[in-house]
Design a protein around this motif. Sequence first.
Motif, PDB file in Angstrom:
ATOM      1  N   CYS A 134     -35.235 -27.388 -10.531  1.00 39.86           N
ATOM      2  CA  CYS A 134     -34.444 -28.203 -11.463  1.00 39.86           C
ATOM      3  C   CYS A 134     -33.014 -26.644 -11.186  1.00 39.86           C
ATOM      4  O   CYS A 134     -33.685 -25.367 -11.256  1.00 39.86           O
ATOM      5  CB  CYS A 134     -34.402 -28.089 -13.009  1.00 39.86           C
ATOM      6  SG  CYS A 134     -33.232 -28.556 -14.078  1.00 39.86           S
ATOM      7  N   SER A 136     -31.698 -25.319 -14.026  1.00 40.35           N
ATOM      8  CA  SER A 136     -32.332 -24.691 -14.601  1.00 40.35           C
ATOM      9  C   SER A 136     -32.736 -23.935 -13.968  1.00 40.35           C
ATOM     10  O   SER A 136     -33.626 -22.687 -14.731  1.00 40.35           O
ATOM     11  CB  SER A 136     -31.811 -25.298 -16.046  1.00 40.35           C
ATOM     12  OG  SER A 136     -33.185 -26.348 -15.925  1.00 40.35           O
ATOM     13  N   HIS A 186     -40.607 -28.294 -15.044  1.00 40.93           N
ATOM     14  CA  HIS A 186     -39.963 -29.272 -16.014  1.00 40.93           C
ATOM     15  C   HIS A 186     -40.395 -30.462 -15.364  1.00 40.93           C
ATOM     16  O   HIS A 186     -40.348 -31.588 -16.690  1.00 40.93           O
ATOM     17  CB  HIS A 186     -40.332 -28.482 -16.866  1.00 40.93           C
ATOM     18  CG  HIS A 186     -38.080 -28.294 -16.679  1.00 40.93           C
ATOM     19  ND1 HIS A 186     -37.535 -27.391 -16.413  1.00 40.93           N
ATOM     20  CD2 HIS A 186     -37.436 -29.226 -16.314  1.00 40.93           C
ATOM     21  CE1 HIS A 186     -36.842 -27.223 -15.986  1.00 40.93           C
ATOM     22  NE2 HIS A 186     -36.261 -28.917 -16.129  1.00 40.93           N
ATOM     23  N   GLU A 187     -40.311 -31.201 -14.346  1.00 41.47           N
ATOM     24  CA  GLU A 187     -40.143 -32.059 -13.993  1.00 41.47           C
ATOM     25  C   GLU A 187     -40.938 -32.504 -13.005  1.00 41.47           C
ATOM     26  O   GLU A 187     -41.484 -31.782 -11.695  1.00 41.47           O
ATOM     27  CB  GLU A 187     -38.182 -31.611 -12.931  1.00 41.47           C
ATOM     28  CG  GLU A 187     -37.590 -31.597 -13.588  1.00 41.47           C
ATOM     29  CD  GLU A 187     -36.218 -31.390 -13.102  1.00 41.47           C
ATOM     30  OE1 GLU A 187     -35.896 -31.743 -11.515  1.00 41.47           O
ATOM     31  OE2 GLU A 187     -35.401 -31.719 -13.072  1.00 41.47           O
ATOM     32  N   ASP A 223     -36.352 -35.523 -16.157  1.00 41.21           N
ATOM     33  CA  ASP A 223     -35.738 -34.766 -16.962  1.00 41.21           C
ATOM     34  C   ASP A 223     -33.791 -35.092 -16.206  1.00 41.21           C
ATOM     35  O   ASP A 223     -33.024 -35.873 -16.728  1.00 41.21           O
ATOM     36  CB  ASP A 223     -35.618 -33.540 -16.466  1.00 41.21           C
ATOM     37  CG  ASP A 223     -34.206 -32.412 -17.179  1.00 41.21           C
ATOM     38  OD1 ASP A 223     -33.491 -32.818 -17.011  1.00 41.21           O
ATOM     39  OD2 ASP A 223     -34.476 -31.000 -16.641  1.00 41.21           O
TER      40      ASP A 223
HETATM   41 ZN   LIG Z   1     -34.361 -29.849 -15.099  1.00 41.48          ZN
END
Ligand SMILES: [Zn+2]
Length: 389
Positions: free
Chosen positions: A38, A40, A60-61, A169
Amino acid sequence: MRANCFVDKQTLRVEHVPDPQILNPRDAIVRITSTAICGSDLHLYNGLVPAVRRGDILGHEFMGEVVEVGRAVKNLAVGDRVVVPFPIACGSCWSCQQRLFSLCENSNPNASIAEALWGRSPAGIFGYSHMLGGYAGGQAEYARVPFADVGPIKVPDSLEDEQALFLSDIFPTGWMAAENCDIHPGDTVAVWGCGPVGQFAIKSARLLGAERVIAIDRFPERLRMAREDGWADTIEYEETNVHDALTEMTGGRGPDACVDAVGMEAHTPGVVGAYDRVKQVAMVQTDRPHVLREALLACRNGGTVSVPGVYGGFADKMPLGAMVNKSVTIRTGQTHVQRYMRPLLQRIEDGDIDPRFVVTHRVSLDEAPQAYEMFLHKRDECIKVVLAP
Ligand SMILES: [Zn+2]
Ligand SMILES: [Zn+2]
């Protein structure tokens, strides 16, 4: 198992680490089949997020197959194929009951660090520093998913991984950014930043009824994607004065809504001396808060500025006068992903959108460190990388 671990600033390594275990009755263990990098994650990669430690597993994905469930998880079974939302939410606290899942009050065991900086703590997030819970991330072969009875949703066999993966996300994040624009028929929405979230914001704005979307970036491949996949008009900000162009394109009034899908690299500074450190960081990232300023000034009177981009700390010289005197509404927040997963899965199944359009690179988990490097520098026209463990 193998996992993509933080070593130091701009240094990651795929290491062998212990397999995750069920710790609580509401946990599940997922064998990851697809995971993504991502935008981020680059804040972590660049060492701008405090409380990231050597050995922390990023990501986190992710999605995959359930291989173990705690005894309190009744809605999932071993063998189910699921996609997992990035905020960790209990489903029963006050915030979760208001469907403000990214503000869950029970999922960040290190809330005191976040409270010192932000006044209150948001939810815990996979692979996103000890300030947001210290949870192991999904750029790995397996992950422990807390509150597995609330977050993950089952993915139908008719969909490929890459069609469902971004429900974790960036599709809900782009969608919420567009929803926050309160779009009415005939509206013009301007989107700063044509990375993956910007691309989904563009498409979502269309699906929510915007008549015109204007996309702003400097990378030709991203602008091309915005034009070809999102039917957006585009502005290349290095060769065009964005404010003047937006004024001209909207008959002098300005866009009805502006989306800042860039965010600020000055993400989540340290607790002690936070303000000074952010100023220091902001000085080397001057273009980032610039986007929010530009959006506030360009937006039409009475319009909305929607901010899905990640901001972590403080910013100077915000045009508060423009905000107040032009009656601008600002809407923002980490995405309440759990709220959007099922309706957006339905949109994918109905053929309204095929999220695969955003994927430019597919590599193995072992190549994650090189993929971060490529993504950071936008080499090889990289827009979105999917990793397969
Ligand atoms: Zn993300
Ligand atoms: Zn909760």
